[in-house]
Scaffold this active site. Structure first.
Site, PDB file in Angstrom:
ATOM      1  N   PRO A 113       0.775  -1.137   0.022  1.00 17.19           N
ATOM      2  CA  PRO A 113      -0.023   0.078   0.063  1.00 17.19           C
ATOM      3  C   PRO A 113       0.856   1.252  -0.061  1.00 17.19           C
ATOM      4  O   PRO A 113       0.185   2.358  -0.203  1.00 17.19           O
ATOM      5  CB  PRO A 113      -0.843  -0.200   1.243  1.00 17.19           C
ATOM      6  CG  PRO A 113       0.165  -1.117   2.207  1.00 17.19           C
ATOM      7  CD  PRO A 113       0.657  -2.045   1.073  1.00 17.19           C
TER       8      PRO A 113
ATOM      9  N   GLU B 205       2.197  -8.764   7.417  1.00 12.52           N
ATOM     10  CA  GLU B 205       3.234  -7.994   7.906  1.00 12.52           C
ATOM     11  C   GLU B 205       3.745  -7.123   7.034  1.00 12.52           C
ATOM     12  O   GLU B 205       3.449  -6.902   5.773  1.00 12.52           O
ATOM     13  CB  GLU B 205       4.462  -8.960   8.420  1.00 12.52           C
ATOM     14  CG  GLU B 205       4.051 -10.422   9.143  1.00 12.52           C
ATOM     15  CD  GLU B 205       3.716 -11.398   8.253  1.00 12.52           C
ATOM     16  OE1 GLU B 205       3.376 -11.258   6.923  1.00 12.52           O
ATOM     17  OE2 GLU B 205       3.668 -12.682   8.794  1.00 12.52           O
TER      18      GLU B 205
ATOM     19  N   ASP C 294     -11.686   0.992 -24.530  1.00 18.02           N
ATOM     20  CA  ASP C 294     -11.977   0.816 -22.900  1.00 18.02           C
ATOM     21  C   ASP C 294     -11.670   2.244 -22.479  1.00 18.02           C
ATOM     22  O   ASP C 294     -10.885   3.012 -23.011  1.00 18.02           O
ATOM     23  CB  ASP C 294     -10.986   0.050 -22.535  1.00 18.02           C
ATOM     24  CG  ASP C 294     -11.451  -1.450 -22.663  1.00 18.02           C
ATOM     25  OD1 ASP C 294     -12.639  -1.665 -22.894  1.00 18.02           O
ATOM     26  OD2 ASP C 294     -10.531  -2.234 -22.531  1.00 18.02           O
TER      27      ASP C 294
HETATM   28  N1  SAH Z   1       1.872  -2.701   7.418  1.00 18.94           N
HETATM   29  C1  SAH Z   1       2.005  -2.680   6.153  1.00 18.94           C
HETATM   30  C2  SAH Z   1       0.586  -3.413   5.412  1.00 18.94           C
HETATM   31  C3  SAH Z   1       0.584  -4.646   5.436  1.00 18.94           C
HETATM   32  S1  SAH Z   1      -0.698  -5.441   4.438  1.00 18.94           S
HETATM   33  C4  SAH Z   1       1.904  -1.162   5.738  1.00 18.94           C
HETATM   34  O1  SAH Z   1       1.617  -0.214   6.531  1.00 18.94           O
HETATM   35  O2  SAH Z   1       2.425  -0.840   4.844  1.00 18.94           O
HETATM   36  C5  SAH Z   1      -0.150  -6.934   3.947  1.00 18.94           C
HETATM   37  C6  SAH Z   1       0.132  -7.138   2.743  1.00 18.94           C
HETATM   38  O3  SAH Z   1      -0.866  -6.975   1.710  1.00 18.94           O
HETATM   39  C7  SAH Z   1       1.394  -6.216   2.080  1.00 18.94           C
HETATM   40  O4  SAH Z   1       2.485  -6.460   2.346  1.00 18.94           O
HETATM   41  C8  SAH Z   1       1.021  -6.135   0.550  1.00 18.94           C
HETATM   42  O5  SAH Z   1       1.575  -7.308   0.082  1.00 18.94           O
HETATM   43  C9  SAH Z   1      -0.638  -6.407   0.689  1.00 18.94           C
HETATM   44  N2  SAH Z   1      -1.472  -5.131   0.420  1.00 18.94           N
HETATM   45  C10 SAH Z   1      -2.132  -4.581   1.194  1.00 18.94           C
HETATM   46  N3  SAH Z   1      -2.923  -3.507   0.797  1.00 18.94           N
HETATM   47  C11 SAH Z   1      -2.363  -3.267  -0.517  1.00 18.94           C
HETATM   48  C12 SAH Z   1      -2.480  -2.526  -1.666  1.00 18.94           C
HETATM   49  N4  SAH Z   1      -3.463  -1.269  -1.303  1.00 18.94           N
HETATM   50  N5  SAH Z   1      -1.952  -2.628  -2.743  1.00 18.94           N
HETATM   51  C13 SAH Z   1      -1.035  -3.428  -2.849  1.00 18.94           C
HETATM   52  N6  SAH Z   1      -0.639  -4.519  -1.771  1.00 18.94           N
HETATM   53  C14 SAH Z   1      -1.354  -4.312  -0.666  1.00 18.94           C
END
Ligand code: SAH
Length: 248
Positions: free
Chosen positions: A90, A117, A170
């Protein structure tokens, strides 16, 4: 053929997605190949652990560097092309149509899916070429984001969609949202299809579609118009729509 590798702790999540619809067709026609690797298999820890406590303390676990570095080495060992190694996070750059087009030109993509994690920072700094996010919300894992990105990239590969023209019309591909569509019947419960679409006059139909595409973008996503080169005629239309909006 585009080679797509996914590194995930939940490989089963991909079975349905890779074995249905357009992605299955792409694989059957040798336009793309999909391979999912469980990076837990690469853990040198005797309990096959892939995470550990963060240095400095605090809540949450951190994915360790070793299994992911070794899994990437493994999937690139035979590869000819230099891969894009893409971390699902994210915190990454927001994935969009332009990014999909860019990735569709590559030969080898590797998607790394985290779970629960964080990542050991050395993964971000020394293993990956890209960090991408699908939007400002947090999921439990990178599997769904990887599926979203893979689907949108693969449908752009030449020959994947039956009708070559369809990805071009698209939404987003020409900078605008797609125009409204109608199908039979021409009159459904008194709700009529615009006359011009029944006229068979291709030039008029194209002109109507373009204008409606612009109108829809103006109404729903005016931000997209910031980078769109407007003709004098288009500026005039937008002016008119703005006036109409003001007058309620
Ligand atoms: N603690 C981390 C979030 C972990 S979410 C932080 O604050 O950055 C767990 C996993 O989900 C991440 O490692 C990622 O691979 C995936 N993930 C969660 N949300 C995402 C998003 N919006 N876009 C892409 N990958 C995401």
């Amino acid at each position: 053929m585009m080679q797509i590798d996914v590194l995930s702790l939940f490989p089963d999540m991909f079975t349905g997605v890779f074995q249905s619809s357009i992605l299955k067709k792409a694989a059957d026609n040798d336009l793309a190949s999909f391979h999912v690797t469980d990076y837990r298999d690469f853990s040198l820890d005797k309990h096959h652990r892939v995470d550990d406590y963060p240095y400095g303390g605090g809540a949450g676990m951190v994915l360790t560097a070793q299994p992911l570095f070794d899994a990437v080495d493994h999937v690139t060992a035979q590869a000819k092309a230099k891969p894009r190694v893409i971390l699902m996070t994210p915190q990454g750059e927001r994935f969009d149509h332009q990014k999909a087009v860019e990735l569709s030109k590559e030969e080898h993509l590797i998607f790394i899916c985290g779970h629960y994690e964080g990542y050991d920072e050395r993964i971000r700094e020394h293993l990956v070429t890209d960090e991408l996010s699908i939007g400002d919300y947090v999921l439990t894992g990178g599997e769904l984001p990887a599926m979203v990105m893979i689907d949108s990239v693969v449908r752009l590969l030449p020959g994947v969609l039956g009708n070559e023209a369809s990805p071009i019309a698209d939404s987003f591909s020409n900078g605008l949202l797609e125009h409204p569509q109608y199908t039979r019947p021409a009159d459904f419960r008194g709700m009529k299809v615009p006359e011009v679409l029944l006229s068979g006059h291709h030039k008029n139909i194209e002109a109507w579609r373009h204008k409606e595409s612009l109108r829809r973008t103006f109404e729903r996503r005016p931000d997209l118009l910031e980078n769109y080169p407007l003709s004098e005629q288009e500026k005039q239309w937008i002016n008119d729509w703005q006036q109409a909006k003001k007058n309620g």
